[in-house]
Scaffold this active site. Structure first.
Site, short mmCIF file in Angstrom:
data_model
loop_
_atom_site.label_atom_id
_atom_site.label_comp_id
_atom_site.label_asym_id
_atom_site.label_seq_id
_atom_site.Cartn_x
_atom_site.Cartn_y
_atom_site.Cartn_z
N SER A 58 91.22 47.43 -94.03
CA SER A 58 92.05 46.57 -93.20
C SER A 58 93.19 47.41 -92.63
O SER A 58 93.62 48.39 -93.24
CB SER A 58 92.62 45.42 -94.02
OG SER A 58 91.65 44.41 -94.17
N ASN A 105 84.53 47.61 -94.22
CA ASN A 105 84.90 46.37 -94.91
C ASN A 105 86.31 45.93 -94.53
O ASN A 105 87.26 46.70 -94.69
CB ASN A 105 84.87 46.59 -96.42
CG ASN A 105 83.46 46.62 -96.96
OD1 ASN A 105 82.51 46.76 -96.22
ND2 ASN A 105 83.34 46.46 -98.26
N ASP A 124 79.20 41.75 -101.90
CA ASP A 124 80.19 42.82 -102.03
C ASP A 124 80.41 43.13 -103.52
O ASP A 124 80.46 42.21 -104.34
CB ASP A 124 81.49 42.27 -101.39
CG ASP A 124 82.51 43.33 -101.08
OD1 ASP A 124 82.16 44.53 -101.06
OD2 ASP A 124 83.68 42.96 -100.85
N THR A 128 91.44 41.99 -96.11
CA THR A 128 92.87 41.66 -96.08
C THR A 128 93.33 41.17 -94.71
O THR A 128 94.11 40.21 -94.62
CB THR A 128 93.69 42.90 -96.50
OG1 THR A 128 93.28 43.27 -97.82
CG2 THR A 128 95.18 42.60 -96.50
ZN LIG Z 1 85.52 47.10 -101.58
#
Ligand SMILES: [Zn+2]
Length: 339
Positions: free
Chosen positions: A223, A263, A83, A266
């Site tokens: 998230s 992605n 990432d 969190t």
């Molecule tokens: Zn990112």
């Protein structure tokens, strides 16, 4: 063992019309939670390591955790993704270590905080694509900047992606997947009210997908920051004031318009913190740390399994046979020869 390139997993997701969650790994309980969720839901999975994770756990520990996951769960296609690479050198090192996919985030300079100009972004991304594709490895690039700062990554400035520039960027760099800044942020404090399609600039995703129908789009900072997890943390002694995350319905709308990688970091952190706080508060006489770390693994598993079902990747683990990186390399060579 089923290590796969991210390109193959995202191509299959495009064919099947679903999205694939990319979940961050920092330690053993987290990756075990992710893999248990993948097995429970029969999902292909992207496990990713941020630079922050690499400095927390160390490159080799992280890599071997991921390799162990691929060995222990041979029926699950697993992508090892890096990432937010901050420089070509970081990406090349990850590729040499054995990652099957890397993100070159040239939207920021090497300090991972200062917004970079467009020509810099094209140059560094192109350099990584050349190295990666020659080894069958996938590359994700990024255009525009996300809000928020997490793990030391981010400028804190939101710069929305420009669709015309996205078309040119893909042509000049050859990236397999493109992270597009549409107003999301990293971290638990994304929005002060529930964001709708306008705050999220979902129209940009739709327009880019219209113009680049065969390129995979990536949503970062996605998230959902569930209020229930925040309440549980605070009820067990925490004191966090999280805002609103990205509602799952908006992610599903993105998936209908070319978003293939989502992605999620969190939500995993919140689930683990809630589980650990409850475990410690619930059994104050317990001194075995496994009491809390087991709960952490279970908390991670639950939130990841829920996202896998919501993104549509559930049930797709056995749809295809993983192609080797060598086979992927041949595919890139063949496409380049045609172009
Ligand atoms: Zn990112």
């Amino acid at each position: 063992m089923s290590l796969v390139s991210m390109r193959q997993v995202l191509d299959e997701a495009a064919t099947g019309g679903y999205g694939v969650g990319a979940f961050n790994v920092n330690n053993m309980e987290q990756i075990q939670g992710i893999m248990e969720a993948a097995r429970e839901t029969a999902s292909p999975v992207i496990v990713q390591a941020s630079r922050g994770a690499r400095s927390y756990a160390g490159d080799r520990f992280l890599l071997h955790l991921m390799l162990a996951a691929a060995e222990e769960y041979p029926e699950i296609p697993v992508v090892l993704h890096q990432d937010h690479g901050n420089s070509p050198a970081t990406c090349l090192r990850a590729i040499d270590l054995g990652f099957t996919s890397v993100m070159m985030d040239g939207s920021l300079l090497e300090d991972a905080n200062t917004p970079a100009d467009y020509e810099y972004n094209v140059a560094v991304t192109r350099a990584v694509v050349e190295y990666a594709h020659a080894r069958g490895v996938t590359v994700e690039g990024e255009l525009g900047t996300l809000g928020g700062i997490e793990d030391g990554v981010g400028s804190g400035e939101v710069n929305l992606v420009d669709p015309g520039q996205a078309v040119e960027f893909v042509a000049r760099t050859g990236v397999d997947a493109l992270a597009v800044a549409i107003g999301t942020s990293h971290g638990a404090y994304k929005f002060s009210r529930e964001p709708d399609g306008d705050i999220l600039a979902m129209h940009l995703i739709e327009e880019i997908h219209r113009r680049l129908p065969d390129r995979h789009l990536v949503m970062h900072g996605s998230s959902s920051v569930p209020a229930g997890l925040v309440r549980r943390i605070n009820a067990a002694g925490g004191r966090i004031t999280a805002g609103y995350g990205v509602p799952v319905e908006q992610i599903q709308r993105g998936i209908r318009h070319g978003v293939r990688k989502i992605n999620v970091d969190t939500d995993g952190r919140l689930a683990i913190t809630a589980a650990v706080r409850e475990a410690l508060a619930g059994e104050p006489a317990e001194w075995d740390p496994r009491h809390a770390t087991k709960a952490a693994r279970q908390g991670m598993r639950e939130v990841v399994a829920e996202r896998m079902r919501q993104f549509g990747q559930a049930g797709h683990a056995a749809d295809y046979l993983p192609l080797s990186l060598e086979r992927m390399r041949e595919r890139y060579v063949a496409t380049a020869a045609v172009a």
